[in-house]
Design a protein around this motif. Structure first.
Motif, short mmCIF file in Angstrom:
data_model
loop_
_atom_site.label_atom_id
_atom_site.label_comp_id
_atom_site.label_asym_id
_atom_site.label_seq_id
_atom_site.Cartn_x
_atom_site.Cartn_y
_atom_site.Cartn_z
N ASN A 1 0.85 -1.19 0.00
CA ASN A 1 0.00 0.00 0.00
C ASN A 1 0.88 1.24 0.00
O ASN A 1 1.38 1.67 1.04
CB ASN A 1 -0.92 0.00 1.21
N GLU B 1 -4.42 6.08 1.92
CA GLU B 1 -5.51 5.51 2.70
C GLU B 1 -5.19 4.06 3.05
O GLU B 1 -4.53 3.35 2.29
CB GLU B 1 -6.83 5.56 1.91
N LYS B 2 -5.67 3.60 4.20
CA LYS B 2 -5.44 2.22 4.57
C LYS B 2 -6.29 1.29 3.70
O LYS B 2 -7.37 1.67 3.22
CB LYS B 2 -5.75 2.01 6.05
N ASP C 1 -8.16 -2.49 3.10
CA ASP C 1 -8.72 -3.67 3.75
C ASP C 1 -8.40 -4.90 2.91
O ASP C 1 -9.01 -5.15 1.88
CB ASP C 1 -10.24 -3.51 3.89
N THR D 1 -5.88 -5.03 7.94
CA THR D 1 -5.70 -3.78 7.20
C THR D 1 -4.23 -3.54 6.91
O THR D 1 -3.38 -3.78 7.75
CB THR D 1 -6.25 -2.61 8.04
N LEU E 1 -1.71 -0.68 6.26
CA LEU E 1 -1.56 0.76 6.43
C LEU E 1 -0.72 1.36 5.31
O LEU E 1 0.04 0.64 4.64
CB LEU E 1 -0.91 1.05 7.78
#
Length: 281
Positions: free
Chosen positions: A201, A205-206, A208, A240, A242
């Protein structure tokens, strides 16, 4: 012999039992005018609220019809409330006008809301498509790992699908795997291969990862390769990720013994386009 005479008595007029009634006169029929006035008032008030345009339209039509019928009675001398009847008909017409205006406002508002939703969905879908890119290695890695490629076709082992929200999905090479004796999904006589799927990521934004779906097909015929579950593989993604973090999960698939390739498909979530990797066995 004397003769007596009695004066005649004048007859008393008979009084009527009820009030005097004038022949040919009937009570005034003012019901239509009153109904038109009441419905016209309710319709006009409803018309001031755009969402109640339908109610204003229905009451306006009824009030206008009753008002015109009431005026007909007034002209024929059957009713005496000319003012109320006329005012009811006018309010019915006003209700109809307000109903048309309310319908236009409501439909325009709904249309604008639908356009905004479609625009938001389009933007979300657009941000969930893989970015086209070159074959250069990420960070100048000469070994060619984590390469960003155009995902219009299947990728190769070690290539990355990078999405517009900077989510990166990488699938490694398929290596032989020996499931334990209690493994589920492995058929005797077939071969098993293990594949590492990495999700990084790099956005703001985190993410899912529980929504990530990984499937595979094997061989030229593209038969479904069943996923293997044991104490080492098959747990899948969870939790999640991050911003700035990555997670790696091992998957194993059961393939026919003569299969020469394994096509792995990774779908990061409902709003993402799936990407495929063609792995040599």
């Amino acid at each position: 012999m004397s003769q007596f005479t009695q004066s005649p008595q004048s007859p008393q007029p008979q009084q009527p039992y009820g009030p005097a009634h004038t022949p040919g006169m009937r009570p005034a029929r003012n019901g239509l005018g009153i109904a038109a006035l009441v419905l016209g008032v309710i319709g006009a008030v409803s018309g001031l609220i755009p969402l109640l345009f339908w109610l204003a339209g229905i009451l306006g039509v009824i009030a206008l019809v009753l008002g015109l019928a009431g005026r007909g009675r007034v002209k024929r001398g059957e009713a005496t409330n000319k003012g109320a009847t006329t005012f009811g008909a006018v309010l019915g017409l006003v209700s109809l006008i307000l109903a048309v205006v309310g319908a236009v406002i409501t439909f325009k508002a709904v249309g604008d809301a639908v356009d905004d939703i479609d625009k938001a969905i389009s933007e979300t879908t657009a941000s969930a498509k893989p970015k086209p890119g070159g074959d250069s290695a990420k960070g100048g890695d000469a070994a060619g790992k984590d390469k960003k490629k155009d995902t219009a076709g299947a990728l190769e082992a070690g290539d990355s699908a990078v999405y517009d929200d900077d989510l990166t999905v990488t699938v490694g090479e398929a290596t032989s795997y020996t499931p334990d004796e209690y493994a589920a999904g492995h058929t005797k006589g077939n071969k098993a291969y293990r594949v590492a799927v990495v999700i990084e990521n790099a956005g703001k934004e985190k993410f899912d990862s529980a929504l990530v779906n990984v499937t595979a097909r094997a061989g030229k015929e593209g038969v479904d390769a069943e996923q293997i579950f044991d104490d080492k593989v098959g747990a899948g993604f969870s939790g999640t990720v991050l911003p700035g973090k990555k997670v790696t999960v091992q998957f194993a698939f059961d393939t026919p013994a003569d299969a020469k390739n394994l096509t792995v498909e990774v779908n990061p979530g409902f709003t993402y386009d799936a990407s495929q990797w063609d792995l040599k066995l």
